[in-house]
Design a protein around this motif. Structure first.
Motif, PDB file in Angstrom:
ATOM      1  N   UNK A  72     -13.286   1.765  10.405  1.00 41.27           N
ATOM      2  CA  UNK A  72     -13.110   2.701   9.636  1.00 41.27           C
ATOM      3  C   UNK A  72     -13.145   2.407   8.084  1.00 41.27           C
ATOM      4  N   UNK A  73     -13.750   3.219   7.114  1.00 44.53           N
ATOM      5  CA  UNK A  73     -13.835   2.676   5.688  1.00 44.53           C
ATOM      6  C   UNK A  73     -12.426   2.601   5.043  1.00 44.53           C
ATOM      7  N   UNK A  74     -12.577   1.636   4.288  1.00 49.29           N
ATOM      8  CA  UNK A  74     -11.224   1.064   3.811  1.00 49.29           C
ATOM      9  C   UNK A  74     -10.868   1.898   2.871  1.00 49.29           C
ATOM     10  N   UNK A  75      -9.571   2.251   2.949  1.00 45.38           N
ATOM     11  CA  UNK A  75      -8.761   3.410   2.083  1.00 45.38           C
ATOM     12  C   UNK A  75      -9.024   3.052   0.641  1.00 45.38           C
ATOM     13  N   UNK A  76      -9.083   3.843  -0.306  1.00 46.64           N
ATOM     14  CA  UNK A  76      -9.440   3.568  -1.700  1.00 46.64           C
ATOM     15  C   UNK A  76      -7.900   3.863  -2.300  1.00 46.64           C
ATOM     16  N   UNK A  77      -7.576   2.771  -3.534  1.00 49.28           N
ATOM     17  CA  UNK A  77      -6.321   3.125  -4.044  1.00 49.28           C
ATOM     18  C   UNK A  77      -6.299   4.414  -4.583  1.00 49.28           C
ATOM     19  N   UNK A  81      -1.360  -2.189  -8.449  1.00 48.80           N
ATOM     20  CA  UNK A  81      -0.337  -1.071  -8.698  1.00 48.80           C
ATOM     21  C   UNK A  81       0.198  -0.214  -7.343  1.00 48.80           C
ATOM     22  N   UNK A  82      -0.344  -0.951  -6.225  1.00 55.61           N
ATOM     23  CA  UNK A  82      -0.044  -0.162  -4.885  1.00 55.61           C
ATOM     24  C   UNK A  82       0.421  -1.287  -3.770  1.00 55.61           C
ATOM     25  N   UNK A 130       2.461   4.976  -4.691  1.00 53.38           N
ATOM     26  CA  UNK A 130       2.335   3.657  -4.644  1.00 53.38           C
ATOM     27  C   UNK A 130       1.681   3.058  -3.451  1.00 53.38           C
ATOM     28  N   UNK A 131       1.392   3.794  -2.281  1.00 58.40           N
ATOM     29  CA  UNK A 131       1.165   3.391  -1.157  1.00 58.40           C
ATOM     30  C   UNK A 131      -0.313   3.395  -0.905  1.00 58.40           C
ATOM     31  N   UNK A 132      -0.995   2.083  -0.774  1.00 56.04           N
ATOM     32  CA  UNK A 132      -2.386   1.818  -0.177  1.00 56.04           C
ATOM     33  C   UNK A 132      -2.778   2.109   1.139  1.00 56.04           C
ATOM     34  N   UNK A 180      -1.896  -7.094  -2.937  1.00 55.40           N
ATOM     35  CA  UNK A 180      -1.030  -6.079  -3.063  1.00 55.40           C
ATOM     36  C   UNK A 180       0.156  -6.626  -2.059  1.00 55.40           C
ATOM     37  N   UNK A 181       1.315  -6.439  -2.549  1.00 49.41           N
ATOM     38  CA  UNK A 181       2.554  -6.889  -1.724  1.00 49.41           C
ATOM     39  C   UNK A 181       2.677  -6.161  -0.254  1.00 49.41           C
TER      40      UNK A 181
END
Length: 374
Positions: A296-301, A170-171, A208-210, A127-128
């Motif tokens: 902490x758990x990784x954020x989901x798309x 896409x994020x 579009x924010x991850x 992701x950019x």
């Protein structure tokens, strides 16, 4: 919709049954949406968004990238098809009248904006990543010409959007660096620029924010975060992570990897750095108890966060909020935070400062910015 009606796609093109139903409903309205935007705009509109043609040939195979984009507009408007349609119409009109499709060709003085923000590399999921730097900023020079600043800011965001393929990626990831920010940094010019930027982004850009990482946060910032956090939903706070100066490099190394600007690069093994930072955290019981941990758990798309009982109110930006109940582990300490972390004059100003951060917030139509005036 049955699986047979939806071709298999990339990682970003996987939808729940409800998402597929809402996307298909909105997609059937695309011809009318394009016509409505064209009639409303004073300039010719483009049928293309971020490299994706919204009006493909009828004989062409179904382009799932369109579904991804429409799904993000739905997410940005609480999965309400009517509201998503209105947002898309307004976005197409705004892009035509603001000249967004040609904004990538515009030139801005590097001595003014070169140290304020940039697009740099990708994270571990390709992701950019965009970086915004708030310390040492000459507010009059950067924000004094508000229209110029907004066009530069839109250009920066467009550069990130152009790197999304809407197939597997896409994020985006954002890093906000607050090193050198003082209590008086957030003056009237900065507040006006912040409010105008939030309005443009919430009005014209879908979900579009991850992850948003607030790095090098001063000690007083955590108190402000906790106060402002009262106005944010849990979904909104899920994507925000705040880290202190001592932890910033290790956190970015874990979440993004080695493809970061020089100031954030780890010049010693991450394990050794984490061990040394752990000693610092454990030596300060009050600070360690008031923050969350890097595990902490990784954020989901965002497109995977839609629950089966939608539509319901949600936010445009959503990372798991860690609080005082987090269990200490040998990792650099972080805590969750909302969008704007600069101090305000008094607590009653906080609602104003966070207005527009949630898409269920409304903006006073009487207050227009240079970018929204017709």
């Amino acid at each position: 919709m049955a699986d047979s009606e939806h071709p298999k796609g990339g990682k970003a093109q996987q939808f729940t049954e409800l998402e597929s139903k809402l996307i298909s409903e909105l997609r059937t309205q695309l011809p009318d949406i394009l016509l409505e935007a064209s009639n409303a705009s004073s300039k010719p509109i483009s049928h293309t968004l971020w490299g994706v043609d919204l009006q493909p040939s009828p004989s062409a195979d179904r382009d799932l990238r369109i579904d991804v984009i429409l799904g993000k507009f739905l997410k940005a408007r609480t999965n309400d098809v009517h509201l998503a349609r209105t947002m898309l119409v307004n976005t197409l009109q705004w892009r035509a009248e603001y000249g967004t499709d040609s904004i990538l060709d515009e030139q801005f003085p590097d001595d003014v904006f070169g140290h304020v923000g940039m697009l740099y590399g990708r994270d571990k999921d390709s992701r950019p990543v965009t970086y915004n730097f708030y310390g040492g900023v000459d507010n009059k020079q950067v924000f004094g010409d508000l229209d110029r600043f907004l066009r530069w800011r839109v250009q920066l965001h467009e550069r990130g959007m152009q790197q999304l393929d809407f197939v597997d990626v896409a994020d985006m990831v954002q890093v906000h660096d607050y090193e050198g920010v003082g209590l008086l940094s957030y003056d009237k010019l900065a507040r006006m620029a912040s409010k105008a930027t939030v309005q443009i982004m919430s009005d014209n850009y879908p979900e579009t924010l991850a992850t948003k990482i607030f790095a090098n946060v001063p000690g007083w910032g955590e108190t402000v975060f906790n106060i402002i956090g009262r106005w944010l939903s849990e979904d909104t706070k899920k994507k925000f992570v705040v880290v202190s100066k001592t932890s910033a490099r290790a956190v970015l190394a874990q979440r993004i990897g080695g493809d970061v600007p020089e100031k954030f690069r780890v010049h010693e093994p991450v394990g050794d750095m984490e061990a040394s930072k752990t000693e610092d955290v454990e030596g300060d019981g009050e600070r360690a108890g008031a923050t969350a941990t890097l595990s902490a758990p990784e954020p989901r798309p965002a497109h995977m966060d839609v629950a089966e009982d939608l539509p319901k109110p949600t936010d445009a930006v959503d990372v798991e909020t860690q609080g005082n109940d987090a269990q200490p582990v040998p990792e650099p300490a972080v805590t969750a935070a909302p969008e704007v972390i600069d101090p305000v004059d008094n607590p009653s100003d906080l609602a104003t400062e966070t207005a527009g951060m949630r898409l269920d917030d409304s903006t006073d139509p009487k207050e227009e910015t240079p970018a929204t005036q017709k």
